[in-house]
Every structure is written in structure tokens, then in C-alpha cells.
Design an enzyme around this catalytic site. Structure first.
Site, mmCIF file in Angstrom:
data_model
loop_
_atom_site.group_PDB
_atom_site.id
_atom_site.type_symbol
_atom_site.label_atom_id
_atom_site.label_comp_id
_atom_site.label_asym_id
_atom_site.label_seq_id
_atom_site.Cartn_x
_atom_site.Cartn_y
_atom_site.Cartn_z
ATOM 1 N N PRO A 71 0.862 -1.459 0.024
ATOM 2 C CA PRO A 71 0.045 -0.061 -0.051
ATOM 3 C C PRO A 71 0.839 1.214 -0.047
ATOM 4 O O PRO A 71 0.617 2.197 0.872
ATOM 5 C CB PRO A 71 -0.926 -0.203 1.345
ATOM 6 N N CYS A 72 1.441 1.362 -1.087
ATOM 7 C CA CYS A 72 2.171 2.676 -1.252
ATOM 8 C C CYS A 72 1.343 4.004 -1.096
ATOM 9 O O CYS A 72 1.865 5.142 -0.991
ATOM 10 C CB CYS A 72 3.250 2.800 -2.367
ATOM 11 N N HIS A 73 0.151 3.998 -1.701
ATOM 12 C CA HIS A 73 -0.791 5.128 -1.420
ATOM 13 C C HIS A 73 -0.719 5.503 0.053
ATOM 14 O O HIS A 73 -1.513 6.573 0.237
ATOM 15 C CB HIS A 73 -2.249 4.737 -1.833
#
Length: 174
Positions: free
Chosen positions: A136-138
Site C-alpha cells: 500500500p504505497c498510497h
């Protein structure tokens, strides 16, 4: 020669592309991925790969991504074939530790991996994530609270963060 099996599908956020090897999911391409194309990734990571269109090995990833985008999934249960440097691996492991509905700054991530001066390198690793949403780089934002960047575009990042926060506030977590 290694084989990468790919599959494209429509999602609530637009057309996505998945790539899997015998080891697991190795690629998730988001709509509007700002030039982070699959062919460039293959040339850099697996230049001699045979690319085959095949839904079957990507079916579980597609289903889980659709469940996530519908707000019905907070954890992914997928085997991954993550092609990354040791530094990138450390960043991605830290991203996986960020709870659903929460964010961390690039500086927070750099500090947590034991390299507090590597804020820019952390941002670069974040931007190179070949498996967004799953990793989950967001959930990584700028220290001042701004969104920072996102390979799928800032409107998508904003939408994902809002969806996760609303699920947490509503207590609708699975």
C-alpha cells in the site's frame, strides 16, 4: 526462460493489468500509471521473459483487488514475486505494516527502516513499487500532510485514502 502471465480487467477505478509468475503476483498496473509501463518493468527486471495472456493465475489477485476497491477487503492473501533491491524490500515491508485507513510520511518510513536520512530514497522506492494496492504505497504522504506523489495519479490516491478512512470510521472492517 521465465513466463509472466498477464491479464487486463475493468475495475471501479479503470482498466488494470496484472502479471504473475509461477512464484506469485509480480505486477499491478493501475489506470493512469504515469508511464510506469509493464514493458519497461519487464525489460529492467526479466528481460528474457515470455509474456502470455492468461487469466487463471491472476484470478485470485483480480478478485481480491475488486473486493478491496469495493471496501470489502482490508488484507490481501496472495503469493508475491517481488523483484526489488534489499533497500526497496525494507521499504515495502514497512509499507505492509501500515494499517488500513492510516498513513505514514516518507520520513516515518525512512525512520522505521533504520535509515532516517533516506527520505528521498524511500520516496523513490515507494514510486518504484511494482505491486501497488497490495503493497500500500498510497498510504505514504508528505511530512507536511500533503499527498506527495502516486503512480496512479493523485485523484486515485485521494479516493483510496478516503475509502479506507470511511471504512475505519464506520467500523465496517472485515
Amino acid at each position: 526462460m521465465e513466463t509472466i502471465r498477464t491479464f487486463e480487467f475493468e475495475s471501479p477505478v479503470g482498466r488494470m493489468r496484472l502479471g504473475s509468475t509461477d512464484k506469485g503476483l509480480c505486477w499491478v498496473e493501475l489506470p493512469g500509471s504515469c508511464g510506469r509501463g509493464f514493458s519497461g518493468w519487464v525489460r529492467a527486471q526479466v528481460p528474457d521473459a515470455e509474456i502470455v495472456e492468461d487469466e487463471a493465475p491472476n484470478r485470485s489477485a483480480r478478485e481480491q483487488l475488486l473486493e478491496y476497491l469495493a471496501g470489502d477487503r482490508i488484507h490481501f492473501e496472495l503469493k508475491l514475486d517481488l523483484r526489488a533491491t534489499p533497500f526497496q524490500h525494507s521499504v515495502y515491508e514497512e509499507l505492509l505494516a501500515i494499517p488500513y485507513g492510516e498513513t505514514r510520511s516518507y520520513a516515518d518510513v525512512a525512520r522505521e527502516i533504520g535509515n532516517p536520512k533516506a527520505v528521498r530514497a524511500t520516496g523513490t522506492a515507494n514510486g518504484a513499487n511494482p505491486i501497488p494496492l497490495i503493497i500500500p504505497c498510497h498510504r505514504v504522504i508528505a511530512s507536511g500532510g500533503g499527498l506527495g506523489g502516486y503512480g496512479g495519479g493523485l485523484p486515485l490516491k485521494r479516493k483510496l485514502l478516503a475509502m479506507e478512512r470511511s471504512q475505519v470510521r464506520a467500523g465496517d472492517l472485515l
